[in-house]
Design a protein around this motif. Structure first.
Motif, PDB file in Angstrom:
ATOM      1  N   CYS A 114      -3.428 -12.248   2.391  1.00 16.18           N
ATOM      2  CA  CYS A 114      -3.322 -10.407   3.154  1.00 16.18           C
ATOM      3  C   CYS A 114      -3.277 -10.215   1.669  1.00 16.18           C
ATOM      4  O   CYS A 114      -2.766 -10.358   0.633  1.00 16.18           O
ATOM      5  CB  CYS A 114      -1.661 -11.229   2.981  1.00 16.18           C
ATOM      6  N   VAL A 115      -3.924  -8.603   2.143  1.00 13.19           N
ATOM      7  CA  VAL A 115      -4.367  -7.801   1.102  1.00 13.19           C
ATOM      8  C   VAL A 115      -4.384  -6.782   2.284  1.00 13.19           C
ATOM      9  O   VAL A 115      -4.198  -6.109   3.129  1.00 13.19           O
ATOM     10  CB  VAL A 115      -5.504  -7.379   0.243  1.00 13.19           C
ATOM     11  N   GLY A 116      -3.457  -5.390   1.310  1.00 14.47           N
ATOM     12  CA  GLY A 116      -3.602  -4.265   2.030  1.00 14.47           C
ATOM     13  C   GLY A 116      -2.841  -3.164   1.034  1.00 14.47           C
ATOM     14  O   GLY A 116      -2.094  -3.396  -0.044  1.00 14.47           O
ATOM     15  N   GLU A 117      -2.722  -2.137   1.705  1.00 10.61           N
ATOM     16  CA  GLU A 117      -1.408  -0.699   0.897  1.00 10.61           C
ATOM     17  C   GLU A 117      -1.058   0.105   2.181  1.00 10.61           C
ATOM     18  O   GLU A 117      -0.920  -0.458   2.718  1.00 10.61           O
ATOM     19  CB  GLU A 117      -3.433  -0.219   0.752  1.00 10.61           C
ATOM     20  N   THR A 118      -0.269   0.665   1.072  1.00 14.91           N
ATOM     21  CA  THR A 118       0.853   0.674   1.730  1.00 14.91           C
ATOM     22  C   THR A 118      -0.005   2.729   2.603  1.00 14.91           C
ATOM     23  O   THR A 118      -0.645   3.027   1.835  1.00 14.91           O
ATOM     24  CB  THR A 118       2.145   1.579   0.676  1.00 14.91           C
ATOM     25  N   LEU A 119       1.538   3.286   3.074  1.00 16.47           N
ATOM     26  CA  LEU A 119       0.937   4.040   3.071  1.00 16.47           C
ATOM     27  C   LEU A 119       0.811   5.435   2.149  1.00 16.47           C
ATOM     28  O   LEU A 119      -0.062   6.301   2.051  1.00 16.47           O
ATOM     29  CB  LEU A 119       1.977   4.881   4.371  1.00 16.47           C
ATOM     30  N   SER A 120       1.909   5.702   1.670  1.00 19.22           N
ATOM     31  CA  SER A 120       1.938   6.263  -0.306  1.00 19.22           C
ATOM     32  C   SER A 120       0.708   6.208  -0.440  1.00 19.22           C
ATOM     33  O   SER A 120      -0.578   6.892  -1.482  1.00 19.22           O
ATOM     34  CB  SER A 120       2.999   6.165  -1.013  1.00 19.22           C
ATOM     35  N   GLN A 121       0.230   5.150  -0.960  1.00 19.37           N
ATOM     36  CA  GLN A 121      -1.494   4.075  -1.824  1.00 19.37           C
ATOM     37  C   GLN A 121      -2.348   4.704  -0.497  1.00 19.37           C
ATOM     38  O   GLN A 121      -3.217   5.319  -1.387  1.00 19.37           O
ATOM     39  CB  GLN A 121      -1.348   2.932  -1.696  1.00 19.37           C
ATOM     40  N   ARG A 122      -3.000   4.674   0.757  1.00 21.05           N
ATOM     41  CA  ARG A 122      -4.040   5.717   1.071  1.00 21.05           C
ATOM     42  C   ARG A 122      -3.728   6.899   1.496  1.00 21.05           C
ATOM     43  O   ARG A 122      -4.420   7.320   1.219  1.00 21.05           O
ATOM     44  CB  ARG A 122      -2.943   5.150   2.917  1.00 21.05           C
TER      45      ARG A 122
ATOM     46  N   TYR B 267       9.682  -7.410   0.538  1.00 19.32           N
ATOM     47  CA  TYR B 267      10.665  -7.830  -0.194  1.00 19.32           C
ATOM     48  C   TYR B 267      11.294  -9.085  -0.657  1.00 19.32           C
ATOM     49  O   TYR B 267      12.321  -8.666  -1.126  1.00 19.32           O
ATOM     50  CB  TYR B 267      11.026  -7.845   2.147  1.00 19.32           C
ATOM     51  N   PHE B 268      10.699  -9.624  -1.448  1.00 18.94           N
ATOM     52  CA  PHE B 268      10.999 -10.475  -2.007  1.00 18.94           C
ATOM     53  C   PHE B 268       9.938 -10.135  -3.317  1.00 18.94           C
ATOM     54  O   PHE B 268       9.741 -11.422  -3.963  1.00 18.94           O
ATOM     55  CB  PHE B 268       9.933 -11.914  -1.082  1.00 18.94           C
ATOM     56  N   GLY B 269       9.474  -9.460  -3.542  1.00 21.41           N
ATOM     57  CA  GLY B 269       8.690  -8.736  -4.902  1.00 21.41           C
ATOM     58  C   GLY B 269       7.898 -10.222  -5.439  1.00 21.41           C
ATOM     59  O   GLY B 269       7.321 -10.057  -6.424  1.00 21.41           O
ATOM     60  N   GLU B 270       6.973 -10.867  -4.081  1.00 19.59           N
ATOM     61  CA  GLU B 270       6.159 -11.678  -4.832  1.00 19.59           C
ATOM     62  C   GLU B 270       4.553 -10.285  -5.225  1.00 19.59           C
ATOM     63  O   GLU B 270       4.661  -9.506  -5.249  1.00 19.59           O
ATOM     64  CB  GLU B 270       4.974 -12.568  -3.481  1.00 19.59           C
ATOM     65  N   THR B 271       4.402 -10.872  -6.524  1.00 17.04           N
ATOM     66  CA  THR B 271       2.880 -10.324  -7.065  1.00 17.04           C
ATOM     67  C   THR B 271       0.995 -10.393  -6.929  1.00 17.04           C
ATOM     68  O   THR B 271       1.410 -11.621  -6.748  1.00 17.04           O
ATOM     69  CB  THR B 271       2.955 -10.003  -8.780  1.00 17.04           C
ATOM     70  N   ASP B 272       0.327  -9.680  -7.472  1.00 13.01           N
ATOM     71  CA  ASP B 272      -0.924 -10.250  -7.452  1.00 13.01           C
ATOM     72  C   ASP B 272      -0.608 -11.960  -8.265  1.00 13.01           C
ATOM     73  O   ASP B 272      -1.661 -12.972  -7.796  1.00 13.01           O
ATOM     74  CB  ASP B 272      -1.280  -9.196  -7.285  1.00 13.01           C
TER      75      ASP B 272
ATOM     76  N   VAL C  92      -8.734   0.959  -4.942  1.00 15.95           N
ATOM     77  CA  VAL C  92      -8.787   0.821  -5.947  1.00 15.95           C
ATOM     78  C   VAL C  92      -7.368  -0.587  -5.407  1.00 15.95           C
ATOM     79  O   VAL C  92      -7.498  -1.268  -5.605  1.00 15.95           O
ATOM     80  CB  VAL C  92      -7.857   1.611  -6.681  1.00 15.95           C
ATOM     81  N   VAL C  93      -6.574  -0.340  -4.548  1.00 20.74           N
ATOM     82  CA  VAL C  93      -5.280  -1.520  -4.385  1.00 20.74           C
ATOM     83  C   VAL C  93      -5.653  -2.703  -3.711  1.00 20.74           C
ATOM     84  O   VAL C  93      -5.517  -4.296  -4.162  1.00 20.74           O
ATOM     85  CB  VAL C  93      -4.830  -0.653  -3.258  1.00 20.74           C
ATOM     86  N   VAL C  94      -5.969  -2.774  -3.155  1.00 17.93           N
ATOM     87  CA  VAL C  94      -7.104  -3.795  -2.148  1.00 17.93           C
ATOM     88  C   VAL C  94      -8.036  -4.183  -3.098  1.00 17.93           C
ATOM     89  O   VAL C  94      -7.757  -5.514  -3.035  1.00 17.93           O
ATOM     90  CB  VAL C  94      -7.547  -3.056  -0.737  1.00 17.93           C
ATOM     91  N   GLY C  95      -8.685  -3.296  -3.524  1.00 18.72           N
ATOM     92  CA  GLY C  95      -9.694  -4.533  -4.709  1.00 18.72           C
ATOM     93  C   GLY C  95      -8.799  -5.026  -5.721  1.00 18.72           C
ATOM     94  O   GLY C  95      -9.821  -6.382  -5.597  1.00 18.72           O
ATOM     95  N   ASN C  96      -7.733  -4.573  -6.061  1.00 18.07           N
ATOM     96  CA  ASN C  96      -7.495  -5.066  -6.947  1.00 18.07           C
ATOM     97  C   ASN C  96      -6.484  -6.305  -6.669  1.00 18.07           C
ATOM     98  O   ASN C  96      -6.214  -7.773  -7.388  1.00 18.07           O
ATOM     99  CB  ASN C  96      -6.221  -4.575  -7.872  1.00 18.07           C
ATOM    100  N   GLN C  97      -5.897  -6.676  -5.497  1.00 23.77           N
ATOM    101  CA  GLN C  97      -5.136  -7.993  -4.639  1.00 23.77           C
ATOM    102  C   GLN C  97      -6.398  -8.753  -4.632  1.00 23.77           C
ATOM    103  O   GLN C  97      -6.201 -10.059  -4.901  1.00 23.77           O
ATOM    104  CB  GLN C  97      -4.594  -7.199  -3.315  1.00 23.77           C
ATOM    105  N   ILE C  98      -7.331  -8.444  -4.351  1.00 15.43           N
ATOM    106  CA  ILE C  98      -8.656  -9.661  -3.942  1.00 15.43           C
ATOM    107  C   ILE C  98      -8.528 -10.209  -4.653  1.00 15.43           C
ATOM    108  O   ILE C  98      -9.485 -10.826  -5.241  1.00 15.43           O
ATOM    109  CB  ILE C  98      -9.096  -9.041  -2.787  1.00 15.43           C
ATOM    110  N   GLU C  99      -8.952  -8.640  -6.163  1.00 14.54           N
ATOM    111  CA  GLU C  99     -10.416  -9.769  -7.846  1.00 14.54           C
ATOM    112  C   GLU C  99      -8.786  -9.964  -8.572  1.00 14.54           C
ATOM    113  O   GLU C  99      -9.277 -11.363  -9.608  1.00 14.54           O
ATOM    114  CB  GLU C  99      -9.996  -8.165  -8.375  1.00 14.54           C
TER     115      GLU C  99
END
Length: 248
Positions: free
Chosen positions: A125-133, A100-105, A140-147
């Motif tokens: 917090c990390v996590g993927e959306t329905l489309s990403q799942r 909702y607020f466009g916060e980036t990694d 890839v998504v969650v890994g990039n977020q934590i990295e």
């Protein structure tokens, strides 16, 4: 063994009267046990909740913090301000902040750094959306977020964070993340943390934030890498919240 943590995220809910009633209900039945407990409340209620929780082992947390320490940043709240109200935890990078607020990694990583430097414990917090799942992009998504977060931390900093996995696709969609599905992602996160600091990674608490409720909390927290929960709706009802705490 890692001590479980159950943290309630009140989101944009509450009032002076409702907060007093909720915390009175929690305190009336709460007994120190095998898990840590925290409530992350809206900014306007930090002073009230600090007073109501005084003398208890329930910790206070906030739901976000500013990247900046002070200055011309209207509407922002700094880590130092949060510390003055006795906050121990702060949620960083919640899926709603990202969506909702466009916060980036990058921004979330720097907020994590700010929290640590200020003496707060960030719940990252990390996590993927329905489309990403659906596209098979979870790792890839969650890994990039934590990295992105780990890139700004030293090896020693790992002992000063909590991670929360939010499967966004399983929140309010009617779809369910089974304990095994959640454990798979938690285990992946643990592996990524070990690459930074193997010893510290074994002690980092990774919470589950995908609609944990009284009827699924025990099964989820029985998984080897699920160390508690970041609780949304159930945190607004004393009986539900305490039921989850007891299962910790």
């Amino acid at each position: 063994m890692r001590r479980k943590l159950v943290a309630g995220n009140w989101k944009m809910n509450g009032s002076l009267a409702a907060n007093a009633q909720l915390l009175a209900g929690i305190k009336a039945e709460f007994a120190d046990g095998a898990c840590d407990v925290a409530v992350c409340v809206p900014y306007p209620y930090l002073a009230q909740c600090q007073q109501l929780l005084d003398g208890t082992s329930i910790r206070l947390g906030a739901q976000d913090l500013s990247l900046h320490e002070s200055g011309a940043y209207t509407g922002e709240v700094s880590a130092t301000m949060l510390m003055e109200f006795g906050c121990r935890y702060v949620i960083v990078g919640h899926s709603e902040r990202r969506a909702y607020f466009g916060e980036t990694d990058d921004l979330i990583s720097r907020k994590t750094r700010r929290a640590i430097d200020s003496g707060l414990i960030p719940i990252v917090c990390v996590g993927e959306t329905l489309s990403q799942r659906g596209a098979g992009q979870t790792e890839v998504v969650v890994g990039n977020q934590i990295e992105a977060v780990l890139s700004l931390l030293s090896a020693d900093d790992l002992s000063r964070i909590v991670v929360a996995y939010e499967p966004v696709w399983a929140i309010g969609t009617g779809k369910t993340a089974t304990p095994d599905m959640a454990q798979e992602v938690h285990a992946m996160l643990r592996r990524r943390l070990r690459e930074k600091n193997a010893e510290a990674a074994s002690n980092v608490r990774i919470l589950y934030g995908g609609s944990m409720k009284p009827d699924n909390a025990a099964e989820l927290m029985a998984m080897s890498d699920i160390d508690g929960g970041l609780i949304g709706g159930a945190a607004l009802k004393a009986t539900d919240f305490l039921s989850i705490v007891c299962k910790g």
